[in-house]
Scaffold this motif. Structure first.
Motif, mmCIF file in Angstrom:
data_model
loop_
_atom_site.group_PDB
_atom_site.id
_atom_site.type_symbol
_atom_site.label_atom_id
_atom_site.label_comp_id
_atom_site.label_asym_id
_atom_site.label_seq_id
_atom_site.Cartn_x
_atom_site.Cartn_y
_atom_site.Cartn_z
ATOM 1 N N GLY A 1 13.437 3.809 -4.539
ATOM 2 C CA GLY A 1 13.042 4.124 -5.909
ATOM 3 C C GLY A 1 14.051 4.944 -6.681
ATOM 4 N N LEU A 2 15.223 5.213 -6.123
ATOM 5 C CA LEU A 2 16.196 6.074 -6.782
ATOM 6 C C LEU A 2 16.888 5.402 -7.968
ATOM 7 C CD1 LEU A 2 17.913 7.720 -3.668
ATOM 8 C CD2 LEU A 2 16.184 8.724 -5.171
ATOM 9 N N ALA B 1 0.597 5.428 -6.171
ATOM 10 C CA ALA B 1 -0.776 4.978 -5.952
ATOM 11 C C ALA B 1 -0.850 3.573 -5.371
ATOM 12 C CB ALA B 1 -1.549 5.028 -7.277
ATOM 13 N N ALA B 2 0.009 2.671 -5.866
ATOM 14 C CA ALA B 2 -0.082 1.264 -5.461
ATOM 15 C C ALA B 2 0.975 0.857 -4.449
ATOM 16 C CB ALA B 2 0.019 0.364 -6.701
ATOM 17 N N GLY B 3 1.968 1.702 -4.216
ATOM 18 C CA GLY B 3 3.045 1.347 -3.294
ATOM 19 C C GLY B 3 4.242 0.783 -4.027
ATOM 20 N N GLY B 4 5.407 0.896 -3.401
ATOM 21 C CA GLY B 4 6.645 0.448 -4.031
ATOM 22 C C GLY B 4 6.689 -1.037 -4.296
ATOM 23 N N TRP B 5 5.911 -1.818 -3.538
ATOM 24 C CA TRP B 5 5.958 -3.266 -3.721
ATOM 25 C C TRP B 5 5.393 -3.710 -5.064
ATOM 26 C CZ3 TRP B 5 8.927 -5.690 -0.366
ATOM 27 C CH2 TRP B 5 9.122 -5.110 0.884
ATOM 28 N N ILE B 6 4.664 -2.838 -5.744
ATOM 29 C CA ILE B 6 4.117 -3.196 -7.048
ATOM 30 C C ILE B 6 5.229 -3.498 -8.048
ATOM 31 C CG2 ILE B 6 4.042 -0.824 -7.939
ATOM 32 C CD1 ILE B 6 1.444 -3.592 -8.558
ATOM 33 N N MET B 7 6.418 -2.946 -7.801
ATOM 34 C CA MET B 7 7.536 -3.175 -8.715
ATOM 35 C C MET B 7 8.003 -4.621 -8.693
ATOM 36 S SD MET B 7 7.890 -0.377 -10.279
ATOM 37 C CE MET B 7 9.390 -0.766 -11.178
ATOM 38 N N LEU B 8 7.750 -5.350 -7.608
ATOM 39 C CA LEU B 8 8.107 -6.771 -7.572
ATOM 40 C C LEU B 8 7.310 -7.578 -8.580
ATOM 41 C CD1 LEU B 8 8.372 -7.300 -3.710
ATOM 42 C CD2 LEU B 8 10.253 -7.195 -5.360
#
Length: 471
Positions: free
Chosen positions: A292-293, A53-60
């Motif tokens: 994301g793996l 929903a928010a994109g992979g960059w949210i993990m930063l």
């Protein structure tokens, strides 16, 4: 004779009550393991929904803040919940002071272990739930024994051992692996006084998992075989690759558990929350690089590799290796079982590309057994756990050969078994908490003295061997 008969009846009733309580303990361990697994899967799914929903960059943002919160909560409320959980259980098996055991195997640490492991999984840390389940199972059985007034040291250790074995049995639905792991890794022995309690707890926890989840296998059914011939070259190749990788992982963890060298070690000692946030930032970067793996346990990726449903990048196992190492060094609660299986599957998948004549699924199983055996230096456990998780008894000989060869290679790189060394460092940290002047500060880069033992511990001192030898 009448007095003896009355004494025998009372004695039997007391023992019958204890047996029933222990049986209930085994069932409760199974229920907790199944519930823990279900919530962990739900948390993993929510993280993936958030990224979608928010994109992979949210993990930063999520990973650094989540790991910082986890280490702050751990240090403030549940210091005994830090790390895998298996070293804590091994340490308690060698403690002689009941108060120390109560401090480690407490409800606060058990609840913190579960909750903080789930937090770490949601934030993308490369950790597993199996090691924490071992500590929770051992805690439950220990508390039951304390409630029943068990004061004998041997009986207390038997309950702790039974709880840990039941945790592994229910977490993977592998009862035989739970027994072998308790013998080979937790206690390094099999005594008649502990065998009955442990076997009963393992059976009941396994039956509980079976009743709720059905007759499932952790990685499904792998029907691949390894015919005698050129395909058998996969065994030494997987053993060498897995042995070197797993031995290096263990050596790095053992070294860093005694103090991370350099500026990073000084940061970890002076500002552990900031250090955990830095580790979270690195985990997020690895996750972005891998698509994301590398987030979470790695179970889904390992299962896809075993089934042949997906072809992951060749560098998956290297990125997962780095993510697991950083996650553990951050100090947050979480195990290494599931990530190790995922890394081993990645190694097996990489080796399978080099051997077109061998069944890929079989090579993947060999890679899993090799890496896992090299990390924990428990080849029998590695063989049994992979065999049971894939419902494949046709490959037992190949798994045994690969596991023992990988174990030998790992011993050349890491002289001390991982969990035993971590247990010694844990006991050392307890001594430091009581008497800060007894040893160098953790994180200073200076390893602890090998001949030092904390009070109340029967764990033998660790001394590096005088010269290399062949295991």
């Amino acid at each position: 004779m009448q007095r003896r008969a009355r004494h025998t009846r009372v004695f039997s009733r007391q023992h019958a009550g204890r047996r029933v309580t222990y049986w209930l303990g085994g069932i409760l361990v199974g229920l907790i393991a199944v519930g823990f697994a279900g919530v962990a899967d739900f948390v993993d799914l929510q993280r993936r929904h958030l990224i979608a929903a928010a994109g992979g960059w949210i993990m930063l943002l999520l990973a650094p803040s989540g790991l910082a919160l986890s280490i702050w909560l751990t240090r403030r409320y549940a210091p005994g919940a830090r790390g895998s959980g298996i070293p804590q259980v091994i340490a308690t098996l060698h403690m002689t002071e009941p108060g120390q055991i109560d401090d480690v195997l407490s409800w606060r640490n058990a609840v913190g272990k579960v909750g903080l492991t789930l937090l770490g999984l949601f934030c993308g840390a490369s950790i597993g739930r199996e090691g924490p389940t071992v500590q929770v199972g051992a805690t439950l059985m220990h508390l039951l024994g304390r409630r029943l007034g068990v004061v004998d040291g041997a009986a207390r250790r038997a309950l702790i051992l039974a709880g840990g074995a039941a945790g592994i049995s229910a977490a993977f639905n592998t009862p035989l692996a739970g027994i072998v792991f308790a013998i080979e890794e937790l206690s390094h022995s099999f005594q008649s006084r502990t065998s009955g309690t442990m076997l009963t707890a393992v059976i009941l926890s396994g039956l509980t998992s079976l009743a709720i989840l059905g007759n499932y296998t952790y990685f499904g059914h792998a029907g691949a075989t390894l015919p005698v011939g050129t395909a058998w070259i996969a065994a030494p190749l997987c053993a060498v690759a897995g042995g070197i990788a797993g031995g290096s992982f263990s050596a790095l963890l053992v070294r860093m558990s005694g103090g991370i060298p350099g500026r990073a070690g000084r940061l970890a000692a002076a500002h552990p929350v900031l250090f955990a946030a830095s580790c979270g930032l690195l985990i997020a970067a690895l996750g972005l690089a891998s698509g994301g793996l590398t987030y979470g346990t790695g179970y889904a990726q390992a299962r896809h590799i075993v089934d042949g449903d997906a072809h992951l990048p060749a560098g998956f196992f290297a990125l997962k290796f780095a993510a697991s190492l950083i996650s553990y060094c951050s100090g947050i609660p979480g195990g290494i079982f599931a990530p190790s299986l995922a890394i081993g599957a990645g190694i097996g998948g990489w080796v399978a590309h080099l051997l077109p004549h061998a069944a890929p699924g079989m090579v993947v199983l060999l890679g899993m057994a090799a890496y896992f055996s090299a990390v924990v230096q428990a080849p029998l456990t590695a063989t049994v756990i992979v065999m049971e998780m894939t419902d494949n008894q046709q490959v037992t000989v190949a798994l045994l050969a690969t596991s023992f060869l990988a174990f030998g290679i790992s011993r050349l790189i890491c002289r001390r078994p991982l969990y035993g060394a971590l247990a010694r460092h844990f006991l050392r940290s307890l001594a430091l908490a009581r008497n800060p002047g007894d040893a160098p500060t953790l994180g200073s880069g200076e390893p602890p003295r090998h001949d030092a033992r904390p009070a109340g511990s029967q764990l033998p001192p660790t001394r590096p061997p005088a010269a290399p030898h062949t295991p």
